[in-house]
Design a protein around this motif. Structure first.
Motif, PDB file in Angstrom:
ATOM      1  N   GLY A  70      34.057  35.403  37.560  1.00 32.10           N
ATOM      2  CA  GLY A  70      32.664  35.803  37.755  1.00 32.10           C
ATOM      3  C   GLY A  70      32.278  35.944  39.212  1.00 32.10           C
ATOM      4  O   GLY A  70      32.993  36.529  40.024  1.00 32.10           O
ATOM      5  N   GLU A  71      31.131  35.347  39.549  1.00 35.89           N
ATOM      6  CA  GLU A  71      30.609  35.500  40.903  1.00 35.89           C
ATOM      7  C   GLU A  71      31.314  34.617  41.915  1.00 35.89           C
ATOM      8  O   GLU A  71      30.965  34.631  43.103  1.00 35.89           O
ATOM      9  N   ALA A  72      32.328  33.868  41.481  1.00 40.49           N
ATOM     10  CA  ALA A  72      33.203  33.194  42.444  1.00 40.49           C
ATOM     11  C   ALA A  72      34.024  34.225  43.213  1.00 40.49           C
ATOM     12  O   ALA A  72      34.519  33.951  44.306  1.00 40.49           O
ATOM     13  N   ILE A  73      34.179  35.414  42.631  1.00 43.30           N
ATOM     14  CA  ILE A  73      34.826  36.524  43.332  1.00 43.30           C
ATOM     15  C   ILE A  73      33.818  37.083  44.338  1.00 43.30           C
ATOM     16  O   ILE A  73      32.701  37.431  43.952  1.00 43.30           O
ATOM     17  N   PRO A  74      34.155  37.171  45.619  1.00 46.11           N
ATOM     18  CA  PRO A  74      33.199  37.734  46.592  1.00 46.11           C
ATOM     19  C   PRO A  74      32.753  39.133  46.172  1.00 46.11           C
ATOM     20  O   PRO A  74      33.541  39.915  45.632  1.00 46.11           O
ATOM     21  N   LEU A  75      31.479  39.427  46.412  1.00 45.01           N
ATOM     22  CA  LEU A  75      30.912  40.710  45.995  1.00 45.01           C
ATOM     23  C   LEU A  75      31.701  41.910  46.530  1.00 45.01           C
ATOM     24  O   LEU A  75      31.929  42.863  45.776  1.00 45.01           O
ATOM     25  N   PRO A  76      32.148  41.929  47.795  1.00 43.35           N
ATOM     26  CA  PRO A  76      32.925  43.088  48.253  1.00 43.35           C
ATOM     27  C   PRO A  76      34.179  43.325  47.411  1.00 43.35           C
ATOM     28  O   PRO A  76      34.535  44.467  47.123  1.00 43.35           O
ATOM     29  N   GLY A  77      34.833  42.239  46.986  1.00 52.49           N
ATOM     30  CA  GLY A  77      36.009  42.385  46.131  1.00 52.49           C
ATOM     31  C   GLY A  77      35.653  42.964  44.772  1.00 52.49           C
ATOM     32  O   GLY A  77      36.387  43.798  44.227  1.00 52.49           O
ATOM     33  N   GLY A 117      27.566  49.580  46.664  1.00 48.09           N
ATOM     34  CA  GLY A 117      26.830  48.606  47.464  1.00 48.09           C
ATOM     35  C   GLY A 117      25.399  49.034  47.718  1.00 48.09           C
ATOM     36  O   GLY A 117      24.466  48.217  47.653  1.00 48.09           O
ATOM     37  N   LYS A 118      25.198  50.332  47.982  1.00 49.48           N
ATOM     38  CA  LYS A 118      23.854  50.840  48.242  1.00 49.48           C
ATOM     39  C   LYS A 118      22.958  50.616  47.034  1.00 49.48           C
ATOM     40  O   LYS A 118      21.805  50.168  47.168  1.00 49.48           O
ATOM     41  N   HIS A 119      23.464  50.911  45.844  1.00 45.36           N
ATOM     42  CA  HIS A 119      22.630  50.791  44.649  1.00 45.36           C
ATOM     43  C   HIS A 119      22.552  49.347  44.126  1.00 45.36           C
ATOM     44  O   HIS A 119      21.792  49.076  43.202  1.00 45.36           O
ATOM     45  N   LEU A 120      23.308  48.455  44.756  1.00 42.48           N
ATOM     46  CA  LEU A 120      23.115  47.027  44.497  1.00 42.48           C
ATOM     47  C   LEU A 120      22.115  46.417  45.477  1.00 42.48           C
ATOM     48  O   LEU A 120      21.782  45.243  45.376  1.00 42.48           O
ATOM     49  N   GLY A 121      21.668  47.221  46.441  1.00 37.48           N
ATOM     50  CA  GLY A 121      20.640  46.764  47.374  1.00 37.48           C
ATOM     51  C   GLY A 121      21.156  46.134  48.644  1.00 37.48           C
ATOM     52  O   GLY A 121      20.408  45.423  49.326  1.00 37.48           O
ATOM     53  N   MET A 133      29.780  47.777  57.101  1.00 34.46           N
ATOM     54  CA  MET A 133      30.935  46.874  57.125  1.00 34.46           C
ATOM     55  C   MET A 133      31.832  47.118  55.918  1.00 34.46           C
ATOM     56  O   MET A 133      33.061  47.200  56.037  1.00 34.46           O
ATOM     57  N   LEU A 134      31.225  47.246  54.745  1.00 29.11           N
ATOM     58  CA  LEU A 134      31.980  47.480  53.519  1.00 29.11           C
ATOM     59  C   LEU A 134      32.740  48.794  53.592  1.00 29.11           C
ATOM     60  O   LEU A 134      33.928  48.867  53.242  1.00 29.11           O
ATOM     61  N   PHE A 135      32.064  49.840  54.055  1.00 29.63           N
ATOM     62  CA  PHE A 135      32.688  51.156  54.156  1.00 29.63           C
ATOM     63  C   PHE A 135      33.883  51.126  55.098  1.00 29.63           C
ATOM     64  O   PHE A 135      34.920  51.751  54.838  1.00 29.63           O
ATOM     65  N   ALA A 136      33.746  50.385  56.219  1.00 30.20           N
ATOM     66  CA  ALA A 136      34.835  50.317  57.191  1.00 30.20           C
ATOM     67  C   ALA A 136      35.991  49.459  56.695  1.00 30.20           C
ATOM     68  O   ALA A 136      37.165  49.753  56.995  1.00 30.20           O
ATOM     69  N   ALA A 137      35.688  48.409  55.931  1.00 28.89           N
ATOM     70  CA  ALA A 137      36.731  47.457  55.517  1.00 28.89           C
ATOM     71  C   ALA A 137      37.462  47.873  54.248  1.00 28.89           C
ATOM     72  O   ALA A 137      38.634  47.520  54.054  1.00 28.89           O
ATOM     73  N   ALA A 138      36.801  48.617  53.365  1.00 34.46           N
ATOM     74  CA  ALA A 138      37.401  48.960  52.067  1.00 34.46           C
ATOM     75  C   ALA A 138      38.765  49.654  52.183  1.00 34.46           C
ATOM     76  O   ALA A 138      39.663  49.368  51.372  1.00 34.46           O
ATOM     77  N   PRO A 139      38.983  50.555  53.157  1.00 35.17           N
ATOM     78  CA  PRO A 139      40.292  51.215  53.238  1.00 35.17           C
ATOM     79  C   PRO A 139      41.465  50.272  53.478  1.00 35.17           C
ATOM     80  O   PRO A 139      42.622  50.661  53.280  1.00 35.17           O
ATOM     81  N   ARG A 166      38.117  40.917  59.186  1.00 37.11           N
ATOM     82  CA  ARG A 166      38.080  39.714  58.337  1.00 37.11           C
ATOM     83  C   ARG A 166      37.540  40.047  56.948  1.00 37.11           C
ATOM     84  O   ARG A 166      38.007  39.497  55.940  1.00 37.11           O
ATOM     85  N   LEU A 167      36.558  40.945  56.883  1.00 41.09           N
ATOM     86  CA  LEU A 167      36.080  41.401  55.577  1.00 41.09           C
ATOM     87  C   LEU A 167      37.193  42.147  54.855  1.00 41.09           C
ATOM     88  O   LEU A 167      37.351  42.007  53.624  1.00 41.09           O
ATOM     89  N   GLY A 168      37.980  42.941  55.595  1.00 42.74           N
ATOM     90  CA  GLY A 168      39.134  43.616  54.989  1.00 42.74           C
ATOM     91  C   GLY A 168      40.101  42.617  54.391  1.00 42.74           C
ATOM     92  O   GLY A 168      40.690  42.864  53.328  1.00 42.74           O
ATOM     93  N   ALA A 169      40.278  41.480  55.057  1.00 44.66           N
ATOM     94  CA  ALA A 169      41.167  40.435  54.528  1.00 44.66           C
ATOM     95  C   ALA A 169      40.638  39.904  53.200  1.00 44.66           C
ATOM     96  O   ALA A 169      41.395  39.718  52.233  1.00 44.66           O
ATOM     97  N   GLU A 170      39.330  39.669  53.135  1.00 44.48           N
ATOM     98  CA  GLU A 170      38.711  39.174  51.899  1.00 44.48           C
ATOM     99  C   GLU A 170      38.870  40.187  50.769  1.00 44.48           C
ATOM    100  O   GLU A 170      39.191  39.814  49.626  1.00 44.48           O
ATOM    101  N   ILE A 171      38.673  41.461  51.085  1.00 45.80           N
ATOM    102  CA  ILE A 171      38.809  42.513  50.071  1.00 45.80           C
ATOM    103  C   ILE A 171      40.251  42.635  49.614  1.00 45.80           C
ATOM    104  O   ILE A 171      40.533  42.768  48.413  1.00 45.80           O
ATOM    105  N   ALA A 172      41.185  42.599  50.574  1.00 45.46           N
ATOM    106  CA  ALA A 172      42.604  42.691  50.222  1.00 45.46           C
ATOM    107  C   ALA A 172      42.993  41.585  49.248  1.00 45.46           C
ATOM    108  O   ALA A 172      43.760  41.809  48.301  1.00 45.46           O
ATOM    109  N   LEU A 173      42.460  40.382  49.463  1.00 48.29           N
ATOM    110  CA  LEU A 173      42.826  39.239  48.626  1.00 48.29           C
ATOM    111  C   LEU A 173      42.162  39.277  47.257  1.00 48.29           C
ATOM    112  O   LEU A 173      42.741  38.785  46.275  1.00 48.29           O
TER     113      LEU A 173
END
Length: 343
Positions: A273-280, A183-187, A195-201, A249-256
């Protein structure tokens, strides 16, 4: 309080300086050269600026304009000294940002009350600003406490899934850090990275609902068993989706979505493609890399070269190519994470 007095007439300057000296707790800073006065005001934090209109090279209107153009002068009171008949100048001064006027010749009975009023206004403004700063600090502390409780909830959810899953806690930490790296190197902005770091687990929380004989099976799953295994994405989403916490809620999106594929052949919804949320898309790369390069009951760890080759082959098909590149192009950081959170 600091009062800047700028007037190219020494007699007027001395008079105003003497009058300001009668006001308790006030220090005056006098300037005959308006350029020097402006420079001092920009370098310091005056509480009041008194400026004459008619001055060589830099008149009072332009000086006020330049001060108002800076961030720190929004609440700074400015008194313009003009002759009583110069109404057009006064109108223009108001447009430029003058707070009030003093009439020539200087009358101490007018001067002292106006200056005291302006300083009282400034003092009140500073008090409000300080109060706002204190309140903002209190809000930050309260928000930090809420975020800490959220992180604890996330950690406990991840640990609950970990107790049933042969994957290790180190895997959870590695893939969370890998996700943040991508995420950092994607800007992504700092707040989004946190948020990403906390939700990814929480990506595999849905495995709480996967039967043991499938989750812990040491051999390859049958097609029927794999269909049941795939349900962990939807189960995780259902567990997390209605939380009041943005992180969960972000964790829910990532889980799915972390098992969706960029070519549309993933699950559970076959997003493309980009229909997949970026965190996923980010977590997909982080999770697959660590899963392949780690020992599991049903397989040995892959060599790092083979794992990297797998990611490269999957660019634009299994994975978002940008996410793969952001990961592999910063291999030193990947290695540091692997060493820090080794099994």
């Amino acid at each position: 309080m600091n009062v800047a007095i700028i007037d190219d007439t020494p007699v007027n300057l001395a008079l105003m300086q003497a009058l300001v000296g009668k006001i308790e707790h006030c220090t005056s800073h006098a300037f005959v050269d308006p350029r020097e006065g402006l420079a001092w005001c920009l370098a310091n934090d005056p509480d009041l600026v008194i400026v004459d209109y008619m001055m060589p090279e830099l008149d009072g209107l332009e000086l006020i304009r330049r001060l108002r153009a800076t961030d720190q002068s929004d609440e700074l009171p400015m008194l313009m000294v003009t002759a009583a008949h110069e109404k057009e100048v006064r109108y223009e001064a108001l447009e430029c940002g003058a707070t009030d006027f003093l009439t020539k010749p200087i009358d101490k009975n007018e001067f002292l009350p106006r200056v005291r009023n302006m300083l009282a206004l400034r003092q009140h403004s500073v008090m409000l600003r300080n109060r706002a700063s204190e309140l903002a600090k209190a809000v930050r502390l309260a928000t930090a406490e809420i975020h800490e409780r959220e992180r604890e909830t996330v950690t406990r959810l991840a640990k609950a899934a970990e107790f049933r899953d042969p994957e290790t806690g180190a895997h959870i930490m590695r893939m969370a850090h890998f996700s943040r790296l991508i995420g950092k190197h994607l800007g992504l902005e700092s707040e989004d990275l946190d948020m990403l770091f906390a939700a990814a687990p929480m990506h595999d929380v849905g495995k709480l609902g996967t039967p043991d004989h499938i989750l812990l099976k040491p051999d390859r799953l049958t097609p029927e068993e794999f269909e049941i295994m795939k349900e962990h994405t939807s189960i995780g989403y259902e567990i997390l989706k209605d939380s009041s916490s943005p992180v969960i809620r972000l964790g829910a999106e990532i889980a799915l979505t972390h098992h969706e594929r960029f070519d549309g052949k993933g699950y559970p919804r076959g997003l493309f493609g980009e229909a997949i949320p970026l965190p996923g898309r980010i977590v997909a790369v982080a999770d697959v890399f660590d899963a392949l390069s780690s020992v599991r009951p049903y397989k040995p760890a892959w060599e790092l070269k083979d794992t990297c080759d797998y990611l490269r082959r999957g660019r634009g098909e299994h994975f978002d190519a940008r996410c793969v590149d952001a990961f592999l192009d910063h291999w030193d950081e990947v290695q540091q994470i692997r060493e820090r959170f080794s099994d």
